[in-house]
Design a protein around this motif. Sequence first.
Motif, PDB file in Angstrom:
ATOM      1  N   ILE A  16       0.754  -1.300   0.049  1.00  0.00           N
ATOM      2  CA  ILE A  16       0.088   0.090  -0.058  1.00  0.00           C
ATOM      3  C   ILE A  16       0.706   1.361   0.115  1.00  0.00           C
ATOM      4  N   TYR A  17       1.780   1.490   0.838  1.00  0.00           N
ATOM      5  CA  TYR A  17       2.730   2.345   0.838  1.00  0.00           C
ATOM      6  C   TYR A  17       3.333   2.586  -0.457  1.00  0.00           C
ATOM      7  N   PHE A  18       4.080   1.605  -0.979  1.00  0.00           N
ATOM      8  CA  PHE A  18       4.616   1.590  -2.542  1.00  0.00           C
ATOM      9  C   PHE A  18       3.413   2.181  -3.447  1.00  0.00           C
ATOM     10  N   THR A  19       2.385   1.665  -3.436  1.00  0.00           N
ATOM     11  CA  THR A  19       1.254   2.133  -4.340  1.00  0.00           C
ATOM     12  C   THR A  19       1.059   3.646  -4.084  1.00  0.00           C
ATOM     13  N   VAL A  20       0.844   3.958  -2.962  1.00  0.00           N
ATOM     14  CA  VAL A  20       0.592   5.425  -2.823  1.00  0.00           C
ATOM     15  C   VAL A  20       1.773   6.357  -3.374  1.00  0.00           C
ATOM     16  N   ARG A  21       3.185   5.721  -3.042  1.00  0.00           N
ATOM     17  CA  ARG A  21       4.103   6.580  -3.673  1.00  0.00           C
ATOM     18  C   ARG A  21       4.230   6.838  -5.151  1.00  0.00           C
ATOM     19  N   LYS A  22       3.796   5.556  -5.493  1.00  0.00           N
ATOM     20  CA  LYS A  22       3.938   5.557  -7.330  1.00  0.00           C
ATOM     21  C   LYS A  22       2.665   6.373  -7.957  1.00  0.00           C
ATOM     22  N   HIS A  23       1.808   6.453  -7.084  1.00  0.00           N
ATOM     23  CA  HIS A  23       0.521   7.323  -7.548  1.00  0.00           C
ATOM     24  C   HIS A  23       1.141   8.926  -7.332  1.00  0.00           C
ATOM     25  N   GLY A  24       1.691   9.055  -6.375  1.00  0.00           N
ATOM     26  CA  GLY A  24       1.755  10.506  -6.024  1.00  0.00           C
ATOM     27  C   GLY A  24       0.764  10.940  -4.875  1.00  0.00           C
ATOM     28  N   THR A  25      -0.336  11.015  -5.532  1.00  0.00           N
ATOM     29  CA  THR A  25      -1.661  11.532  -4.796  1.00  0.00           C
ATOM     30  C   THR A  25      -2.580  10.266  -5.151  1.00  0.00           C
ATOM     31  N   LYS A  28      -8.757   6.598  -1.629  1.00  0.00           N
ATOM     32  CA  LYS A  28      -8.734   5.065  -0.845  1.00  0.00           C
ATOM     33  C   LYS A  28      -9.572   4.533  -1.810  1.00  0.00           C
ATOM     34  N   GLN A  29     -10.221   4.811  -2.566  1.00  0.00           N
ATOM     35  CA  GLN A  29     -11.267   3.992  -3.741  1.00  0.00           C
ATOM     36  C   GLN A  29     -10.196   3.367  -4.537  1.00  0.00           C
ATOM     37  N   THR A  30      -9.190   4.271  -4.974  1.00  0.00           N
ATOM     38  CA  THR A  30      -8.078   3.563  -6.060  1.00  0.00           C
ATOM     39  C   THR A  30      -7.410   2.428  -5.401  1.00  0.00           C
ATOM     40  N   LEU A  31      -6.950   2.712  -4.017  1.00  0.00           N
ATOM     41  CA  LEU A  31      -6.102   1.586  -3.252  1.00  0.00           C
ATOM     42  C   LEU A  31      -6.954   0.646  -3.172  1.00  0.00           C
ATOM     43  N   LEU A  32      -8.366   0.726  -2.849  1.00  0.00           N
ATOM     44  CA  LEU A  32      -9.243  -0.489  -2.778  1.00  0.00           C
ATOM     45  C   LEU A  32      -9.439  -1.262  -4.053  1.00  0.00           C
ATOM     46  N   ASP A  33      -9.406  -0.494  -5.065  1.00  0.00           N
ATOM     47  CA  ASP A  33      -9.578  -1.086  -6.522  1.00  0.00           C
ATOM     48  C   ASP A  33      -8.329  -1.910  -6.807  1.00  0.00           C
TER      49      ASP A  33
END
Length: 400
Positions: A16-25, A28-33
């Motif tokens: 999850i941390y890595f996904t947030v880092r790569k998206h930038g911003t 929660k819905q995107t993280l869930l998907d």
Amino acid sequence: MLPIHEVIANPKAREIYFTVRKHGTVSKQTLLDESGLTISTLTRILDELLSQELLVEVGFGESTGGRRPTLYETNPSYAYLLGLEISRTHAKLVLTDFHLRLLGEHTWSMDAGLTPELLMESLHRQGLQMLDAASVQLSRVAGLGIGAVGPLDRTAGVILNPARFPAEGWSQVHIKEQLEQRLGVPVYLDNGANTALLGEYWAGSNRMHQHLLYLHAGIGLRSAIMNDGRLLYGMTDTEGAVGQMIIDLPGVPPQIPGGNAGAWESYVSVRTLEGQAREAWRLDSSTSLRALAEHAEALEFVHLLEALRERDPVMVRLFDEMAVACGIGLANLINILHPEEVILGGPLFLAADFYETATRIALERTYYRGQYNVRFTRSSLGERAVATGACALVLHQLTS
């Protein structure tokens, strides 16, 4: 502060941390998907990362009919990072935050007097001064990364026996152990091409490509490969081996002991170009070069770039021939590795038309080019790619 590889113990939380880092911003819905987690599990993980101050809430996204979604980013002030580049021409130390934003920088010339001991003594002083200027406590530094000319033993943290260093003593240097003792922070070592690729990967928000090839064209040729977001390593440190790929048989004699005749680096490098320009000076075939230096040996790459800007016919031809040779070697790598993206760094790719010619030739010689669309990009970190990437080497421990 916990050792950085222990900060996030839960593998799902690392993802999850890595996904947030790569998206930038990201919402929660995107993280869930993207994660496939249940809403309760994701909420728990986000709460943990927020409580650790690894993530921060940064407002709300656009509503799609219900409540506006909370947006998350990684916290740039969670900790700070030191990165050191060691090349044959210079050493560079940088201080960054957790988003790899530059907070301080110092460069040393790698001359005959800069032994490992002197560099480490000066690094200690400069590092503390840099932290003080940025109002950062040493206890907030997560580690020091080093991107160095190989060959290396990266696990043991030893610079083995690099060739053509101006100063004595750069053989069997236990740099990890010695700098950890001096600074009191974890130290990580890798070759400069690998750290540069890590830097490009971590510094670029929304870089979702997973199959990357990095090539640095400067004093020599250095490469790194990433597959599924992971650096690929061989049995030995192979940073400079790409330069020994044979592109012309029998070709010109090898430039280094044990090298190959017709090797790619013999046709594509600043050293080769300087040698060709000096020969042109001796033959009196370039008025621009004659005007820029009193004797052939005084010619350096900066003079060649100036002659190129003046459209000196000799330098235009030499740069163009080198760009073609660069493109041929790139095509060989692309046909073998099939990267999604090729990141090109180093001083040669900054010369007029060099990048354009090299990538055009590479594309023309790429097999299945009708179905396979490789993307070329210039290094976004420029001359700080290796040092900033060395900071990313520390950051990478958080999710590796």
